[in-house]
Design a protein around this motif. Structure first.
Motif, PDB file in Angstrom:
ATOM      1  N   GLN A 164      -3.359   8.067  64.499  1.00 37.48           N
ATOM      2  CA  GLN A 164      -4.561   7.239  64.578  1.00 37.48           C
ATOM      3  C   GLN A 164      -5.738   8.025  65.132  1.00 37.48           C
ATOM      4  O   GLN A 164      -6.875   7.859  64.675  1.00 37.48           O
ATOM      5  CB  GLN A 164      -4.311   6.002  65.433  1.00 37.48           C
ATOM      6  CG  GLN A 164      -5.513   5.064  65.542  1.00 37.48           C
ATOM      7  CD  GLN A 164      -5.941   4.451  64.219  1.00 37.48           C
ATOM      8  OE1 GLN A 164      -5.456   3.394  63.838  1.00 37.48           O
ATOM      9  NE2 GLN A 164      -6.848   5.106  63.503  1.00 37.48           N
ATOM     10  N   VAL A 165      -5.492   8.893  66.123  1.00 36.10           N
ATOM     11  CA  VAL A 165      -6.558   9.729  66.662  1.00 36.10           C
ATOM     12  C   VAL A 165      -7.145  10.607  65.554  1.00 36.10           C
ATOM     13  O   VAL A 165      -8.374  10.734  65.423  1.00 36.10           O
ATOM     14  CB  VAL A 165      -6.036  10.611  67.818  1.00 36.10           C
ATOM     15  CG1 VAL A 165      -7.091  11.642  68.230  1.00 36.10           C
ATOM     16  CG2 VAL A 165      -5.662   9.751  69.015  1.00 36.10           C
ATOM     17  N   GLU A 166      -6.273  11.217  64.748  1.00 33.66           N
ATOM     18  CA  GLU A 166      -6.753  12.099  63.685  1.00 33.66           C
ATOM     19  C   GLU A 166      -7.518  11.315  62.612  1.00 33.66           C
ATOM     20  O   GLU A 166      -8.578  11.750  62.135  1.00 33.66           O
ATOM     21  CB  GLU A 166      -5.575  12.832  63.059  1.00 33.66           C
ATOM     22  CG  GLU A 166      -5.941  13.798  61.933  1.00 33.66           C
ATOM     23  CD  GLU A 166      -6.807  14.962  62.377  1.00 33.66           C
ATOM     24  OE1 GLU A 166      -7.311  15.693  61.504  1.00 33.66           O
ATOM     25  OE2 GLU A 166      -7.007  15.141  63.599  1.00 33.66           O
ATOM     26  N   GLU A 167      -7.008  10.153  62.227  1.00 33.00           N
ATOM     27  CA  GLU A 167      -7.708   9.341  61.230  1.00 33.00           C
ATOM     28  C   GLU A 167      -9.053   8.858  61.771  1.00 33.00           C
ATOM     29  O   GLU A 167     -10.050   8.812  61.049  1.00 33.00           O
ATOM     30  CB  GLU A 167      -6.841   8.142  60.825  1.00 33.00           C
ATOM     31  CG  GLU A 167      -5.616   8.495  60.010  1.00 33.00           C
ATOM     32  CD  GLU A 167      -5.955   9.108  58.653  1.00 33.00           C
ATOM     33  OE1 GLU A 167      -6.869   8.597  57.974  1.00 33.00           O
ATOM     34  OE2 GLU A 167      -5.309  10.099  58.282  1.00 33.00           O
ATOM     35  N   MET A 168      -9.082   8.522  63.048  1.00 34.57           N
ATOM     36  CA  MET A 168     -10.332   8.094  63.666  1.00 34.57           C
ATOM     37  C   MET A 168     -11.346   9.233  63.643  1.00 34.57           C
ATOM     38  O   MET A 168     -12.516   9.039  63.284  1.00 34.57           O
ATOM     39  CB  MET A 168     -10.064   7.644  65.101  1.00 34.57           C
ATOM     40  CG  MET A 168     -11.275   7.105  65.847  1.00 34.57           C
ATOM     41  SD  MET A 168     -11.847   5.498  65.229  1.00 34.57           S
ATOM     42  CE  MET A 168     -10.415   4.471  65.583  1.00 34.57           C
ATOM     43  N   ARG A 169     -10.902  10.414  64.041  1.00 30.46           N
ATOM     44  CA  ARG A 169     -11.814  11.560  64.076  1.00 30.46           C
ATOM     45  C   ARG A 169     -12.373  11.871  62.695  1.00 30.46           C
ATOM     46  O   ARG A 169     -13.574  12.044  62.525  1.00 30.46           O
ATOM     47  CB  ARG A 169     -11.075  12.787  64.634  1.00 30.46           C
ATOM     48  CG  ARG A 169     -11.960  14.026  64.778  1.00 30.46           C
ATOM     49  CD  ARG A 169     -11.175  15.205  65.301  1.00 30.46           C
ATOM     50  NE  ARG A 169     -10.235  15.726  64.323  1.00 30.46           N
ATOM     51  CZ  ARG A 169     -10.578  16.560  63.344  1.00 30.46           C
ATOM     52  NH1 ARG A 169     -11.836  16.945  63.191  1.00 30.46           N
ATOM     53  NH2 ARG A 169      -9.665  16.998  62.496  1.00 30.46           N
ATOM     54  N   ARG A 170     -11.498  11.905  61.700  1.00 33.25           N
ATOM     55  CA  ARG A 170     -11.949  12.231  60.343  1.00 33.25           C
ATOM     56  C   ARG A 170     -12.823  11.129  59.758  1.00 33.25           C
ATOM     57  O   ARG A 170     -13.767  11.403  59.011  1.00 33.25           O
ATOM     58  CB  ARG A 170     -10.741  12.513  59.447  1.00 33.25           C
ATOM     59  CG  ARG A 170     -10.017  13.803  59.818  1.00 33.25           C
ATOM     60  CD  ARG A 170      -8.930  14.146  58.807  1.00 33.25           C
ATOM     61  NE  ARG A 170      -8.296  15.416  59.115  1.00 33.25           N
ATOM     62  CZ  ARG A 170      -8.742  16.601  58.700  1.00 33.25           C
ATOM     63  NH1 ARG A 170      -9.855  16.665  57.971  1.00 33.25           N
ATOM     64  NH2 ARG A 170      -8.086  17.696  59.002  1.00 33.25           N
ATOM     65  N   GLY A 171     -12.502   9.873  60.082  1.00 32.95           N
ATOM     66  CA  GLY A 171     -13.332   8.777  59.599  1.00 32.95           C
ATOM     67  C   GLY A 171     -14.727   8.807  60.200  1.00 32.95           C
ATOM     68  O   GLY A 171     -15.723   8.575  59.506  1.00 32.95           O
ATOM     69  N   LEU A 172     -14.815   9.093  61.494  1.00 30.26           N
ATOM     70  CA  LEU A 172     -16.123   9.204  62.147  1.00 30.26           C
ATOM     71  C   LEU A 172     -16.932  10.354  61.566  1.00 30.26           C
ATOM     72  O   LEU A 172     -18.131  10.220  61.307  1.00 30.26           O
ATOM     73  CB  LEU A 172     -15.935   9.382  63.657  1.00 30.26           C
ATOM     74  CG  LEU A 172     -15.368   8.175  64.417  1.00 30.26           C
ATOM     75  CD1 LEU A 172     -15.005   8.564  65.846  1.00 30.26           C
ATOM     76  CD2 LEU A 172     -16.359   7.020  64.422  1.00 30.26           C
ATOM     77  N   GLU A 173     -16.271  11.485  61.361  1.00 28.61           N
ATOM     78  CA  GLU A 173     -16.968  12.635  60.782  1.00 28.61           C
ATOM     79  C   GLU A 173     -17.488  12.312  59.383  1.00 28.61           C
ATOM     80  O   GLU A 173     -18.588  12.726  58.994  1.00 28.61           O
ATOM     81  CB  GLU A 173     -16.025  13.834  60.721  1.00 28.61           C
ATOM     82  CG  GLU A 173     -15.644  14.405  62.070  1.00 28.61           C
ATOM     83  CD  GLU A 173     -16.797  15.098  62.752  1.00 28.61           C
ATOM     84  OE1 GLU A 173     -17.668  15.639  62.050  1.00 28.61           O
ATOM     85  OE2 GLU A 173     -16.838  15.081  63.988  1.00 28.61           O
ATOM     86  N   ALA A 174     -16.690  11.538  58.622  1.00 27.66           N
ATOM     87  CA  ALA A 174     -17.065  11.230  57.239  1.00 27.66           C
ATOM     88  C   ALA A 174     -18.304  10.355  57.153  1.00 27.66           C
ATOM     89  O   ALA A 174     -18.997  10.356  56.134  1.00 27.66           O
ATOM     90  CB  ALA A 174     -15.894  10.549  56.527  1.00 27.66           C
TER      91      ALA A 174
END
Length: 469
Positions: A312-322
């Motif tokens: 979830q941390v990784e998906e959150m980070r990538r989603g925010l960056e996107a």
């Protein structure tokens, strides 16, 4: 002689569990009672377990030393039997209720006796819902009691009906996969609720469940509510939960909220009992926000208890960056790999952040305190609920208010990066449906403000309560 026979001044004794999410709204209510417009001076004494008292006031020479804050609220701790702190992994749950009841009953009775000996008898005990042994003490001492419900009125109503004949229907709905006839439940006085809109404890069907203790304590709580019929003070407001506040006509249920800090500055009624790494960096994240355009920043926080999975941390980070937008993320995880668009801190003053004009949306776990702080600042939300009352809060935010967007989760309960980006764009958009979310957030900010203003529905309820039974 007339003065000798006059009733004592109102003196409210708050008894609160040592959880930050309970302490903060209770401290705010205590301060509000101190300043309410009443003919007589109101006194408030506030009692948390010794372990929490020690964290709240670390400079005291003794962990059980009495102290008074700037608002005039007196703090006297009680013992819950775990003066060095409770850890479920270490202490287990089998003796938790009996140990807290024995220690709490003895030490709270001693506090009441000491206050009376000083000529300051407690005239009303106000308790939050995890100190389930308090009603018995109030009954034994003959002191009227009131419960301060720090979750939505809708959650109170669901629990009440669960313990009054609707447990099977609620459990069947909560444990359904959302595709069968049990995916919606209809309770007296309430609109239909889907399985993913119910508080998680109603899904517990076995004593072996890791959170069964919570359901067991709620059962004790509502048993005593049936016997004592205390006033129920709810941290909500009538315009938001008109139906839910009237869904249990057997009880006097009063909306007294939203009980949140008055402004963006740190409140004296706000407690942070966790490590404040962000304190030293407060100027840095506030200065960083100052450099960002209005309504451009995504603020992300999932509270002080929830631990996110690595995925979830990784998906959150990538989603925010996107999203390509700047973001401020409160996270205890190592986030050194974030880009220059994002700022990650371990702690921040959430009220100050939500009050900053640069913040455009709040990605939240939907804890009720956080949701109300966002509502009162007119900040649209992306709802990512996890457990307890949070699914119902997400329903209020998205379905009832239209002031937020609920994120969909995958089979592992994770919000994937694309879904996060979709929800953020919808919440922050300036046209179409997104404009509707922002406009609704602003409308609910105004309604919340009206409720607590002088003459508002919540202000009137609190003032009437302060006058005493």
């Amino acid at each position: 002689m007339a003065m000798e026979n006059s009733p004592p001044s109102p003196h409210f004794l708050f008894v609160v569990s040592g959880i930050q999410g309970h302490i903060n709204p209770a401290r705010r209510l205590a301060t509000s009672l101190m300043t309410s417009s009443t003919p007589a001076a109101v006194r408030v004494t506030f009692s948390v377990p010794v372990s929490a008292h020690r964290l709240m006031f670390p400079s005291l020479t003794s962990p059980d030393e009495e102290t008074v804050d700037d608002a005039g609220v007196t703090y006297i701790p009680h013992s819950d039997g775990f003066d060095d702190g409770y850890n479920q992994e270490v202490h287990g749950t089998s003796t938790y209720k009996s140990r807290t009841q024995a220690a709490g009953t003895e030490t709270l009775a001693a506090i009441v006796a000491a206050l009376a000996a000083r000529g300051r008898p407690a005239t009303r005990i106000v308790y939050t819902f995890l100190v389930v042994w308090v009603p018995a003490v109030a009954r034994e001492l003959g002191i009227p009691a009131a419960i301060y419900w720090i979750q939505p009125a809708a959650v109170f109503a669901v629990y009440y009906h669960y313990f009054h004949g609707h447990d099977a229907a609620l459990a069947a709905c909560a444990t359904s996969d959302g595709d069968d006839d049990h995916a919606v439940v209809r309770l007296p006085g309430m609109p239909p609720l889907r399985s993913d809109e119910l508080p998680s404890p109603v899904s517990i069907t076995s004593p072996a469940h890791r959170h069964y203790l919570l359901l067991d304590m709620l059962r004790d709580l509502f048993r005593d509510i049936d016997e004592l019929r205390p006033t129920v003070l709810v941290n909500t407001f009538d315009a938001l939960e008109h139906d839910a506040l009237r869904a249990v006509p057997e009880l006097e249920i009063l909306a007294v909220g939203p009980v949140v800090p008055d402004d963006g500055e740190s409140s004296q009624s706000n407690t942070d009992i966790f490590r404040r790494d962000g304190d030293a960096n407060a100027s840095s994240y506030m200065d960083w926000l100052d450099t960002k355009p209005a309504r451009s920043v995504i603020y992300v926080s999932f509270g002080t208890i929830l631990t996110m999975s690595e995925r979830q941390v990784e998906e959150m980070r990538r989603g925010l960056e996107a999203t390509g937008r700047p973001y401020l993320w409160v996270s205890r995880h190592d986030a050194a790999a974030v880009s220059e668009k994002g700022m990650v801190v371990e702690w921040c003053d959430q009220v100050r952040v939500l009050s900053h004009e640069a913040v455009g949306c709040f990605v939240t776990h939907c804890g009720w305190n956080s949701a109300l702080e966002s509502v009162t600042r007119g900040v649209p939300m992306v709802a990512v609920p996890q457990w307890t009352d949070q699914p119902t809060v997400a329903w209020l935010v998205g379905e009832r208010m239209g002031a937020g967007v609920r994120a969909r989760v995958d089979g592992e309960g994770v919000v994937e990066r694309g879904e996060l980006r979709r929800c953020v764009e919808l919440a922050m958009s300036t046209d179409g449906d997104g404009d509707g979310v922002r406009a609704q957030a602003e409308q609910w900010r105004k309604r919340a403000e009206e409720a607590v203003a002088v003459g508002g529905s919540s202000e009137r309820n609190l003032r009437a309560f302060a006058l005493g039974p």
